[in-house]
Motif scaffolding. Structure first.
Motif, short mmCIF file in Angstrom:
data_model
loop_
_atom_site.label_atom_id
_atom_site.label_comp_id
_atom_site.label_asym_id
_atom_site.label_seq_id
_atom_site.Cartn_x
_atom_site.Cartn_y
_atom_site.Cartn_z
N ILE A 102 0.83 -1.21 0.00
CA ILE A 102 0.00 0.00 0.00
C ILE A 102 0.86 1.27 0.00
O ILE A 102 0.33 2.38 -0.01
CB ILE A 102 -0.95 0.04 1.21
N GLY A 103 2.17 1.10 0.00
CA GLY A 103 3.05 2.26 -0.01
C GLY A 103 4.48 1.85 -0.30
O GLY A 103 4.87 0.71 -0.10
N GLN A 104 5.27 2.81 -0.81
CA GLN A 104 6.66 2.55 -1.14
C GLN A 104 7.46 3.82 -0.93
O GLN A 104 7.03 4.91 -1.31
CB GLN A 104 6.80 2.09 -2.59
N GLY A 105 8.61 3.70 -0.29
CA GLY A 105 9.47 4.86 -0.06
C GLY A 105 10.92 4.46 -0.14
O GLY A 105 11.26 3.31 -0.46
N GLY A 106 11.81 5.39 0.18
CA GLY A 106 13.23 5.11 0.13
C GLY A 106 13.66 4.06 1.14
O GLY A 106 14.67 3.39 0.98
N PHE A 107 12.86 3.90 2.20
CA PHE A 107 13.18 2.94 3.26
C PHE A 107 12.77 1.53 2.88
O PHE A 107 13.29 0.55 3.42
CB PHE A 107 12.45 3.33 4.55
N GLY A 108 11.78 1.38 1.99
CA GLY A 108 11.24 0.06 1.67
C GLY A 108 9.74 0.17 1.38
O GLY A 108 9.27 1.20 0.90
N VAL A 124 2.28 -2.94 7.80
CA VAL A 124 3.63 -3.40 8.17
C VAL A 124 4.66 -2.69 7.31
O VAL A 124 4.65 -2.78 6.08
CB VAL A 124 3.76 -4.92 7.99
N LYS A 125 5.54 -1.97 7.98
CA LYS A 125 6.61 -1.25 7.30
C LYS A 125 7.84 -2.14 7.29
O LYS A 125 8.40 -2.46 8.33
CB LYS A 125 6.90 0.06 8.04
N LYS A 126 8.25 -2.58 6.10
CA LYS A 126 9.39 -3.49 5.94
C LYS A 126 10.59 -2.69 5.42
O LYS A 126 10.60 -2.23 4.28
CB LYS A 126 9.05 -4.62 4.98
N ILE A 127 11.58 -2.51 6.27
CA ILE A 127 12.72 -1.67 5.94
C ILE A 127 13.78 -2.48 5.20
O ILE A 127 14.23 -3.52 5.67
CB ILE A 127 13.32 -1.05 7.21
N LEU A 128 14.17 -1.99 4.03
CA LEU A 128 15.17 -2.67 3.23
C LEU A 128 16.56 -2.42 3.80
O LEU A 128 16.87 -1.31 4.24
CB LEU A 128 15.13 -2.18 1.78
N SER A 129 17.41 -3.44 3.78
CA SER A 129 18.79 -3.25 4.22
C SER A 129 19.48 -2.32 3.24
O SER A 129 19.32 -2.42 2.03
CB SER A 129 19.52 -4.59 4.27
N GLY A 130 20.24 -1.38 3.77
CA GLY A 130 20.93 -0.41 2.93
C GLY A 130 20.06 0.76 2.51
O GLY A 130 20.46 1.59 1.71
N LYS A 222 5.49 16.23 6.41
CA LYS A 222 5.11 16.42 5.02
C LYS A 222 3.82 15.66 4.76
O LYS A 222 3.41 14.81 5.56
CB LYS A 222 6.22 15.96 4.08
N SER A 223 3.17 15.95 3.65
CA SER A 223 1.85 15.37 3.38
C SER A 223 1.87 13.86 3.26
O SER A 223 0.90 13.19 3.61
CB SER A 223 1.24 15.99 2.12
N SER A 224 2.98 13.28 2.80
CA SER A 224 3.03 11.81 2.67
C SER A 224 3.19 11.13 4.03
O SER A 224 2.99 9.92 4.13
CB SER A 224 4.18 11.40 1.74
N ASN A 225 3.58 11.86 5.05
CA ASN A 225 3.71 11.30 6.40
C ASN A 225 2.49 11.58 7.27
O ASN A 225 2.50 11.30 8.46
CB ASN A 225 4.97 11.84 7.09
N PHE A 232 -11.32 10.20 8.19
CA PHE A 232 -10.47 11.24 7.62
C PHE A 232 -9.84 12.15 8.67
O PHE A 232 -9.54 13.32 8.40
CB PHE A 232 -11.25 12.08 6.59
N ASN A 233 -9.65 11.62 9.85
CA ASN A 233 -8.90 12.36 10.86
C ASN A 233 -7.41 12.19 10.57
O ASN A 233 -6.96 11.10 10.20
CB ASN A 233 -9.22 11.83 12.26
N ALA A 234 -6.64 13.25 10.78
CA ALA A 234 -5.22 13.22 10.47
C ALA A 234 -4.42 12.58 11.60
O ALA A 234 -4.68 12.81 12.78
CB ALA A 234 -4.71 14.64 10.24
N LYS A 235 -3.42 11.77 11.20
CA LYS A 235 -2.50 11.17 12.16
C LYS A 235 -1.09 11.26 11.59
O LYS A 235 -0.81 10.75 10.51
CB LYS A 235 -2.87 9.71 12.45
N LEU A 236 -0.21 11.90 12.32
CA LEU A 236 1.17 12.07 11.90
C LEU A 236 1.97 10.80 12.18
O LEU A 236 1.88 10.23 13.27
CB LEU A 236 1.80 13.26 12.64
N GLY A 237 2.73 10.35 11.20
CA GLY A 237 3.52 9.13 11.36
C GLY A 237 4.95 9.32 10.91
O GLY A 237 5.41 10.44 10.67
N ASP A 238 5.69 8.21 10.80
CA ASP A 238 7.08 8.15 10.37
C ASP A 238 7.98 9.02 11.24
O ASP A 238 8.32 10.16 10.90
CB ASP A 238 7.23 8.55 8.91
#
Length: 392
Positions: A102-108, A124-130, A222-225, A232-238
């Motif tokens: 459901i999402g993709q970023g520089g971390f994984g 589940v946020k799966k962090i890529l090695s490196g 930032k808006s992606s976090n 539709f209540n806002a929740k800050l993450g990351d």
């Protein structure tokens, strides 16, 4: 050992003479020893090198594990995040299948899943090695967010650290991230929802800066976090870049961290993060929500690459309503729109000393205080911050 063998090698000519051997035999012995000792030395040196290298790697891995364990040692309490096994999370997410992503970023990647152990859907946020988010960022996120409790912060349910695998388990935000609605057409957010999101984000920031036991510098607002729940209540993450400082200190000098367009100008040059630099990021997000435009746009028609400069130009010419997101089709409260834009510009002022505290911004958003008196012209750059658009 190698030094001893080398000294023996140097002593070979005189040592060989002590034996009553023919000259040709003595030469063969000398040649054999002369070749054999250096080879033995090399072999022994190689094994010593391998041993030391393995020992160093073991120490590094142990240190990394200790870093994570230090960050997660408090998780034994019943109300804290739960430790999951990799097998449990793989099973919950269909082995991290692409269909569950459901999402993709520089971390994984982030995957939707269902955990039978808690009878709940999760992200589940799966962090890529490196990746950008390494062991320190992982430990910071686990340690920080596990202790925070606020309705406008994403709830950390659990974590997993097995070998090189680093995973975080969050409550599932069914309406995804804010940027997906503003820029990717997930669905049109009405003005009432947008205004509520801005106030929810401000409330989260007030908690982090003033109401918790320590001041939490998020450093990547930032808006992606910003995630939206079923209502539709806002929740800050990351919180991977978050840092804790004493309330009295309120700042931290560190390496550059954050996202271009959202970072305060002074952070780019000094690396110094503090409360007002997070307030700057909040101001940019508020303007994003009001205008439906991204923080940086090299193709803008009026020549203003920065959203802040574009909106400030309209504000100075008395055309605030023209800054509103055209997708709203004038279906918004003009008083609230003007309020959000003035607060957004105030928070995103180039001069850190000219920015409000988040508490002052909230008072204006709640119409408990008058709007700020701002310059009609775009403030000059206090800090020179050239923009390299190739980085985006």
């Amino acid at each position: 050992m190698i030094i001893i063998l080398y000294l023996l090698f140097l002593a070979l000519p005189s040592w060989a003479k002590t034996f009553d051997l023919p000259d040709n035999a003595r030469a063969k012995v000398g040649l054999g020893l002369g070749l054999g000792i250096p080879v033995c030395a090399l072999v022994i040196g190689f094994f010593i090198f391998c041993y030391l290298k393995k020992r160093t790697i073991t120490i590094i891995i142990r240190k990394k594990n200790e870093d994570v364990n230090d960050a997660t040692q408090e998780f034994g309490i019943e109300t804290g995040p739960k430790k999951f096994t990799y097998k449990q999370l793989a099973l919950a997410t269909n082995n991290f299948g692409e269909g569950e992503k459901i999402g993709q970023g520089g971390f994984g990647g982030v995957y939707k899943g269902f955990l039978k152990e808690i009878h709940s859907h999760v992200a589940v946020k799966k962090i890529l090695s490196g990746s950008k988010q390494g062991i320190k960022e992982y430990a910071a996120e686990v340690k920080t967010i596990s202790r925070l409790r606020h309705k406008n912060l994403v709830n950390l349910i659990g974590w997993c650290h097995e070998g090189k695998e680093l995973l975080l388990v969050y409550e599932l935000m069914s309406n995804g991230s804010l940027d997906s609605h503003l820029f990717k057409g997930s669905c049109l957010l009405t003005w009432s929802i947008r205004y509520n999101v801005i106030k929810g984000l401000a409330s989260a920031l007030l908690y982090l800066q003033e109401e918790w036991e320590q001041c939490v510098l998020h450093r990547d607002i930032k808006s992606s976090n910003i995630l939206l729940d079923s209502n539709f209540n806002a929740k800050l993450g990351d919180f991977g870049l978050a840092r804790l400082v004493d309330h009295e200190k309120g700042s931290q000098t560190t390496i550059l961290a954050g996202t271009m367009g959202y970072m305060a100008p002074e952070c780019i040059l000094t690396g110094k993060a503090d409360k007002v630099s997070d307030v700057y990021s909040f101001g940019v997000v508020a303007l994003e929500i009001a205008t439906g435009k991204k923080p940086l746009d090299p193709m803008t028609e009026d020549g203003h690459i920065r959203l802040v400069d574009h909106v400030w130009d309209l504000y100075g010419r008395g055309k605030v309503s023209e800054a509103a997101d055209s997708k709203l089709d004038v279906d918004f409260d003009e008083g609230e729109m003007e309020c959000v834009i003035s607060v957004g510009l105030w928070c995103a002022h180039t001069d850190p000393d000219a920015r409000p505290s988040i508490k002052q911004a909230i008072q204006v958003l709640n119409f408990e205080a008058p709007p700020p008196s701002l310059s009609k012209t775009v403030p000059s750059e206090i800090f020179a911050t050239p923009i390299n658009m190739s980085a985006f």
